[in-house]
Design a protein around this motif. Structure first.
Motif, PDB file in Angstrom:
ATOM      1  N   ASN A  89       0.853  -1.191   0.000  1.00  0.00           N
ATOM      2  CA  ASN A  89       0.000   0.000   0.000  1.00  0.00           C
ATOM      3  C   ASN A  89       0.887   1.239   0.000  1.00  0.00           C
ATOM      4  N   ALA A 226      -7.788  -2.376  -2.000  1.00  0.00           N
ATOM      5  CA  ALA A 226      -7.944  -3.524  -1.105  1.00  0.00           C
ATOM      6  C   ALA A 226      -9.027  -4.470  -1.592  1.00  0.00           C
ATOM      7  N   GLU A 245      -3.040  -5.797   8.806  1.00  0.00           N
ATOM      8  CA  GLU A 245      -3.194  -4.682   7.864  1.00  0.00           C
ATOM      9  C   GLU A 245      -4.468  -3.902   8.186  1.00  0.00           C
ATOM     10  N   GLU A 247      -7.019  -1.713   6.416  1.00  0.00           N
ATOM     11  CA  GLU A 247      -7.481  -1.327   5.080  1.00  0.00           C
ATOM     12  C   GLU A 247      -8.387  -0.106   5.202  1.00  0.00           C
TER      13      GLU A 247
END
Length: 585
Positions: A89, A226, A245, A247
């Motif tokens: 990301n 995502a 993670e 998102e």
């Protein structure tokens, strides 16, 4: 290691400039080999030194990738290596894609940057302080983070809880914090409004628009969001551990995932467009506008900016820069458009951000730039006369008395008829006049006054009804903060106390909130003690109305947010940027 790397780059810089001053991007094969070797050694050393789990980097010279490589692991536990095909990301570098999309729409005549944002996003109607004008929130002001829209909204900020089009309704419950065009205040919320604007104009959902009009045009087939469930995504690491993670709901301000091979396609696509190559992405004149200085007329700024980009700029050279941090992933993108060059770094480790940024910034001298080229030129000399020392009238000194919000605290200024006294925590300064509204600081130590620094000056400036305190060190200025309005006791005394976090919680590491404590300081400044899992922050509040204040300390970590208070039954509720805190009576 850093010094060795910088020394090698300095030699390359000197050699290349001597060979061809006006085209410093050209390197001989031997020079390129030296640069590549030093880059690999730099990252090998920093991976070990900073405990970085995985990292990828690339160098582009002459609009071509001369080197790209992965280091460490994408998945340390499974021993999966980090490669140029590992997806990470890129966080806020997404904002450059959002800005590019806005400029594409401008080329089609569908949007005018000088027009109010609510001409295109009709749902946008935030609360207004006295004298503010919503129509002054132009598309350009949002692109340049000078709109006065607050920094962020954390309510429902994960992808499972919310979507980027929710942000406009959240913002409508807040005030514009500063008059548009007055101050640079970085705003994730503003860029989500731009993403929503793209959706309204193009009739395409923001992720779909980016896929169709940017990714597809550049052949970025391994990039997305995502919800695209991309393969080869890296795990994330912090403090030596694998972390979950986070998102983001905020896809238009930080939602893009990509790998290094695709990332270099994006950088080259921008460089090609700047050089006039028709790649279907954007016209040369448009990208040159994006890459030109756009915020020179903003009275209080911290960085030079283009449209969607930060900018290093001197009399002869320009570089465009953006960094990204999403959860624990880090990314850096530095473009030298006139020199056909770029530097890119991505890492899956929270501790990798410093190594990535230093690698980029150490290359600035190679292209005739330095870190100070990021900062706006001082304005104080253009505003205040630097005449020989004068004796200001007592009324002039008294006008500066008060408490000024600064990053993480406040300073108190008083006068004794001849000089100003400034108290900053445990430190006491005498500010002696050196010119009209210009002061030299002397620190008081054990009854003696000693000049703090011969290069330091303090200035006061009225801007749109705010009285600002500005510090200049050599050729750089710092907006320390503005004078806080006095607080009416009866409205706030019964709100004082400790509030514990309740309801929606941030889902990421140290950013999880614990409590908010409202109290008066000894100088009767309304303060908020905001605790997260990893920090305690002392924040001065400036009252807006009977139930609302804003967190001050203009460019501090928790400055630039709306804070509201209300009573429900036996409970008092405080809301800080969409996170609720509860105090039982």
């Amino acid at each position: 290691m850093k010094n060795t790397f910088f020394f090698v780059l300095s030699i390359l810089c000197h050699t290349a400039m001597a060979q061809q001053k006006n085209n410093a991007s050209i390197l001989t094969k031997q020079d390129q080999a030296i640069l590549i070797d030093s880059s690999e050694k730099y990252f090998a050393d920093r991976m070990e030194q900073d405990k970085i789990v995985g990292l990828s980097a690339a160098l582009i010279i002459g609009n071509k990738v001369i080197w790209q490589k992965g280091f460490g692991f994408a998945d340390r536990e499974k021993k999966i290596p980090m490669t140029v095909n590992t997806v990470v990301n890129i966080g806020s570098i997404t904002k450059t894609f959002t800005a590019l999309s806005i400029m594409q729409l401008q080329e089609q005549g569908l949007i005018d940057l000088s027009q109010p944002l609510n001409r295109y996003l009709k749902q946008f109607h935030p609360k207004l302080q006295k004298g503010f004008n919503r129509d002054q929130v132009t598309v350009k002001s949002v692109l340049t983070h000078t709109s006065g829209i607050q920094s962020d909204i954390w309510k429902n900020s994960d992808l499972e809880s919310g979507k980027y089009t929710d942000v406009v309704d959240f913002i409508n419950d807040t005030y514009l914090l500063y008059p548009p065009g007055m101050i640079g205040l970085y705003s994730n919320a503003g860029y989500n409004l731009l993403g929503h604007t793209i959706k309204e104009i193009s009739k395409e959902d923001y992720p779909s628009y980016i896929h169709k009009h940017i990714f597809s045009k550049l052949g970025m087939s391994r990039s997305g969001f995502a919800q695209d469930k991309l393969s080869n995504r890296s795990k994330l690491y912090a403090y030596g551990e694998v972390v979950k993670e986070y998102e983001l709901r905020d896809v238009a301000s930080g939602g893009i995932y990509t790998d290094m091979e695709d990332f270099t396609k994006y950088a080259i696509g921008l460089l090609d467009a700047y050089q006039g190559k028709n790649n279907g992405l954007i016209e040369e004149k448009t990208i040159k506008k994006m890459f030109s200085l756009q915020n020179a007329d903003i009275p209080l700024e911290t960085n030079k900016k283009g449209l969607g980009w930060f900018m290093f700029r001197n009399d002869s050279v320009t570089a465009m820069y953006h960094a990204g941090s999403a959860g624990f992933a880090q990314a850096k993108l530095l473009l030298f458009p006139e020199k056909k060059a770029a530097v890119i770094v991505m890492t899956n480790t929270a501790e990798g951000g410093s190594a990535a940024e230093e690698f980029c910034f150490d290359l600035l001298p190679r292209f005739g730039l330095s870190i100070p080229d990021l900062f706006p030129a001082p304005i104080a000399d253009r505003i205040h006369d630097s005449n020989p020392a004068i004796n200001p009238a007592k009324e002039s000194l008294k006008a500066h008395e008060g408490n000024y919000a600064v990053s993480g605290s406040y300073v108190s200024v008083s006068s004794n008829g001849e000089n100003l006294k400034m108290r900053n925590g445990d430190k006491l300064y005498i500010l002696k006049p050196a010119g009209r509204n210009e002061y030299i600081p002397y620190i008081v130590k054990e009854g003696d006054t000693v000049a703090e620094n011969n290069n330091n000056r303090y200035f006061f400036r009225n801007i749109k009804g705010y009285h600002f305190l500005i510090k200049r060190i050599k050729q750089r200025e710092y907006n320390l903060g503005y004078k806080l309005k006095p607080v009416t006791d009866e409205l706030w005394l019964d709100r004082l106390g400790l509030y514990k976090q309740s309801g929606y919680q941030m889902l990421i590491g140290d950013s999880k909130f614990k409590s908010l404590e409202l109290y008066f300081s000894k100088d009767h400044v309304l303060m908020c003690r905001l605790k997260t899992m990893g920090s305690t922050n002392e924040i001065p509040l400036d009252v807006i109305d009977d139930h609302t204040a804003m967190s001050s300390g203009v460019n501090s970590g928790f400055g630039g947010f709306t804070v509201t208070f209300k009573k429900e039954g036996q409970n008092r509720i405080a809301d800080f940027a969409g996170i609720s805190f509860l105090k039982s009576e």
